[in-house]
Design an enzyme around this catalytic site. Structure first.
Site, PDB file in Angstrom:
ATOM      1  N   ASP A   1      20.003 -16.007  -6.689  1.00  0.00           N
ATOM      2  CA  ASP A   1      21.325 -15.646  -7.165  1.00  0.00           C
ATOM      3  C   ASP A   1      21.117 -14.762  -8.407  1.00  0.00           C
ATOM      4  O   ASP A   1      20.005 -14.618  -8.905  1.00  0.00           O
ATOM      5  CB  ASP A   1      22.147 -16.906  -7.489  1.00  0.00           C
TER       6      ASP A   1
HETATM    7  C1  GLC Z   1      27.145 -14.445  -8.449  1.00  0.00           C
HETATM    8  C2  GLC Z   1      27.385 -15.527  -7.431  1.00  0.00           C
HETATM    9  C3  GLC Z   1      26.918 -15.180  -6.040  1.00  0.00           C
HETATM   10  C4  GLC Z   1      27.011 -13.682  -5.820  1.00  0.00           C
HETATM   11  C5  GLC Z   1      26.035 -13.019  -6.773  1.00  0.00           C
HETATM   12  C6  GLC Z   1      26.057 -11.485  -6.637  1.00  0.00           C
HETATM   13  O1  GLC Z   1      26.773 -14.998  -9.670  1.00  0.00           O
HETATM   14  O2  GLC Z   1      26.917 -16.828  -7.720  1.00  0.00           O
HETATM   15  O3  GLC Z   1      27.743 -15.911  -5.122  1.00  0.00           O
HETATM   16  O4  GLC Z   1      26.663 -13.376  -4.472  1.00  0.00           O
HETATM   17  O5  GLC Z   1      26.272 -13.378  -8.121  1.00  0.00           O
HETATM   18  O6  GLC Z   1      27.287 -10.999  -7.060  1.00  0.00           O
END
Ligand code: GLC
Length: 733
Positions: A290
């Site tokens: 993430d």
């Molecule tokens: C965010 C979220 C995730 C998302 C990622 C990219 O913090 O937790 O669900 O896909 O960053 O935006």
């Protein structure tokens, strides 16, 4: 659908054999488009200023729109970038051209984005859409999103989000399909099919990214990013099943979650990443972190520094680094020091190359010129599908004295600022929508009701206007009060410790009710709410969630009776916040909540939810009779007669539950095993039959072993988790 051709496999091996270590590490690096200037403070300071309110969201976005951005062209040219998050097709083609035509090996970039519930044609948030219990719909909306996003160069969706969630204080309940592992699993399967399976054209499919792996929805006290801990049987029976199902369906990628699980952050967790996901479930593609999550492993206290975090992550099976640059900056040295083997690097790189190959990016790396701009006007079939999804996601919670539906000729006062905000219909995690495509509740109501006036009267963050309320009461035969949460009150980093309607919204309802005119509450919210007061005082309540671009037309269709609401709840609604987490599929305990003091209950709140999982009313009524369970060699044949006992056509969601009454570990009092939508004419009766494979009646124990144990089983069928017909069978497997 997942298989690469022999030639494709050979090309991957040939590329691997040519790649330098730098180029291999480059394939494990997703760069963020950095903001590098155009304003006179550091970007981090700008974020702080927006967060603490020194500048508004609008001012921030205005600054961003003129900011200079670094797209890492030189790094792309040098083969140090594998992926970026961009949605502008011209920019995608520009950067892709550098990767394909100017880098040494011409390996294409993969562009990813959070396309959670639609790209341009935004449809209902997942907690809402799941409530349609319509797996065909789940698949169709995903396919629509895949086409629209691939037409903008986005070939990788960070979706579906399939975190089972039982605590509505967590803001990301809005983003997932609810509390039940079976419904979430069927949602996951359908979304993967919709996103990945239409290979009739390179522009019709994308790679899914199952998230957030794993048990992120179990964050303690519903506080986002908080710690999670649970017994193995809970992980295996509740939180893992949707990921297992979606990988079986062919999902290409997975995103590891922020949370630590039983003491080990999921970003660096070899048990969940390697042992379960790769070695047991056989994920064909790769795992991405993430955002910033590898860096946060230092903050978690599991890594001494960023290099240590990177080493732990890649060794644990985390293939691609989202946005920290830690793999880019430290993996080469780690390999040279023998802390990361070339086998680990090669396996990760091969996984990434396989997904790029599977996506056809080597043969079709660009958005065709003739495709660019085709979605400036949304295709009529996309708008129609968004509307159908919105209509099927609406849940009728209360309808005293059949106040609803409302004759479109009646004089209607629409009240509440949310009604007139097009930007509030799209819900959390909508990135690529245009306001011109959005139909607010007021837009839709004006279209359908001939005699309608609008009175703002207040909103989730504004005081009520009593004068307006008086005018609203004076004008309308009935008052439609649109109340709820702002989109910003759910989604990521939006946990709430009190999930009642904002006070000013309830105050407005009270004043409206005091006028003596009938009031219908239309809820716009991204989570289950604690509706004790509303359920007692408001005669009609419609749960309309955040339904996407066609919200207004869908709400008007239901309120006018053009559409009979068929949505049911994918998540329990508590009476009060203090009951959270609350869910239907809980163990019985030795003292099930009841009337006597010494049972599992509260002194100051009811034991049960206000509205249970699977609950939803209709403008007609349904009865269930003649439940029959027939044991066959490998399955149970469960049949029931469903009748429309009302005066208009309607759709019931028939739900099949089971209970393993006695087992080697305690089992839930009910577990959803199947469901179907049944549309019936007035007076029509139909026999509905489910075939429940015996193999699906088992559970995992704390050793991760799947167990089918002889004994008594309860079989339930009904229109929600609370009101069911019951039968008992004794089984020997
Ligand atoms: C965010 C979220 C995730 C998302 C990622 C990219 O913090 O937790 O669900 O896909 O960053 O935006």
């Amino acid at each position: 659908m997942n298989r690469l051709t022999k030639q494709q496999e050979e090309k991957i091996q040939d590329l691997l054999s040519q790649m330098t270590l730098d180029e291999k590490i480059g394939q494990l690096n997703q760069e963020s488009v950095s903001i590098v200037g155009g304003f006179d403070v550091p970007f981090e300071e700008l974020i702080e200023m927006m967060t603490d309110g020194r500048i508004s969201q609008e001012e921030f976005e205005k600054i961003m729109s003129t900011a200079e951005q670094d797209y890492h062209e030189d790094d792309i040219r040098a083969g140090r970038v594998s992926s970026l998050m961009i949605q502008d097709p011209e920019k995608v083609n520009e950067l892709q051209k550098i990767a394909v035509e100017e880098s040494r090996l011409g390996i294409p970039l993969i562009f990813g984005l959070d396309v959670i519930h639609g790209f341009r044609s935004v449809y209902p948030i997942a907690i809402a859409e799941a409530g349609s219990f319509d797996t065909e719909l789940f698949e169709k909306t995903a396919r629509m999103a895949a086409k629209e996003s691939r037409g903008h160069g986005v070939a990788w969706h960070f979706a579906p989000m399939i975190d089972v969630a039982r605590d509505a204080r967590w803001g990301r309940v809005s983003e997932g399909p609810g509390e039940d592992p079976h419904l979430v699993s069927e949602f996951a399967r359908a979304k993967v099919r919709g996103l990945q399976n239409d290979h009739s054209s390179p522009g019709n499919y994308v790679a899914a990214c199952l998230k957030h792996y794993v048990a992120y929805g179990a964050c303690e006290s519903g506080r986002d990013y908080n710690t999670t801990s649970m017994a193995p049987y809970m992980l295996y029976n509740t939180y893992l099943p949707p990921f297992k199902a979606a990988v079986e369906e062919g999902a290409q990628t997975v995103m590891a979650s922020f949370n630590d699980l039983n003491g080990v952050p999921c970003t660096v967790n070899p048990f969940t990443l390697r042992k379960i996901l790769k070695e047991t479930y056989h994920l064909p593609g790769f795992v991405v972190s993430d955002a910033n999550a590898i860096r946060e492993c230092v903050t978690h206290g599991i890594a001494s520094d960023e290099k240590d975090a990177g080493i732990q992550a890649v060794n644990a099976g985390l293939d691609m680094d989202m946005g920290t640059g830690i793999y880019r900056d430290h993996l080469k040295e780690a390999v040279e020091e023998g802390k990361v083997s070339m086998d680990v690097i090669d396996e990760a790189v091969e996984r990434v190359l396989r997904v790029k190959m599977w996506l056809g990016l080597f043969d079709h790396p660009y958005v065709p010129e003739e495709v660019i701009g085709t979605y400036e006007e949304l295709p009529a079939e996309h708008v129609a599908l968004a509307r159908k999804a919105a209509e099927e996601s609406i849940v009728l919670l209360k309808n005293e004295n059949e106040l609803l539906p409302i004759d479109p000729k009646k004089k209607v006062s629409v009240v509440g600022e949310l009604a007139d905000k097009r930007e509030e219909v799209v819900g959390a995690w909508s990135i690529s929508w245009k306001e011109k495509d959005c139909v607010s509740v007021l837009d839709g109501m004006k279209e359908r009701f001939e005699n309608l006036e609008y009175f703002p009267c207040g909103g989730p963050s504004t005081e009520i206007n009593e004068e307006e309320i008086e005018k609203a009461a004076k004008y309308g035969d009935v008052i439609i009060a649109v109340v709820g949460e702002l989109v910003s009150m759910s989604g990521e980093a939006s946990s709430r410790a009190d999930i009642t309607l904002p006070d000013c919204q309830r105050e407005m309802l009270k004043k409206l009710l005091e006028t003596g005119k009938p009031v219908v509450a239309v809820l716009m919210n991204g989570r289950p709410l604690a509706l004790e007061w509303e359920a007692e005082h408001v005669p009609a309540i419609v749960e309309a969630w955040h339904l996407g671009i066609q919200m207004g037309n869908a709400v008007a269709s239901v309120l006018s009776g053009d559409v009979n609401p068929s949505g049911h709840l994918a998540s329990s609604f508590p009476v009060v916040t203090g009951q959270c987490p609350i869910y239907y599929n809980h163990p019985n305990t030795g003292r099930p909540g009841g009337k006597s003091k010494f049972t599992s209950r509260y002194l100051d709140a009811p034991y049960d939810s206000l509205y249970p999982f699977g609950y939803g009313l209709s403008y007609t009524a349904f009865s269930f009779e003649d439940l029959a369970v027939e044991e066959r060699e490998d399955s149970l044949a469960v049949s029931v007669s469903v009748k429309n006992t009302g005066s208009r056509k309607g759709t019931e969601i028939v739900q099949l539950y089971m209970r393993d009454v006695t087992a080697s570990i305690v089992r839930p009092v009910k577990e959803l095993k199947d469901f179907c939508r049944v549309e019936l004419e007035p007076g029509e009766e139909r026999k509905v039959e489910f075939i429940l494979p015996k193999q699906k009646m088992g559970f995992y124990n704390n050793e991760g072993e799947y167990c089918l144990e002889n004994g008594e089983f309860k079989i339930y069928v009904g229109g929600n988790a609370r009101e069911c017909m019951e039968s008992t069978v004794n089984l020997s497997f």
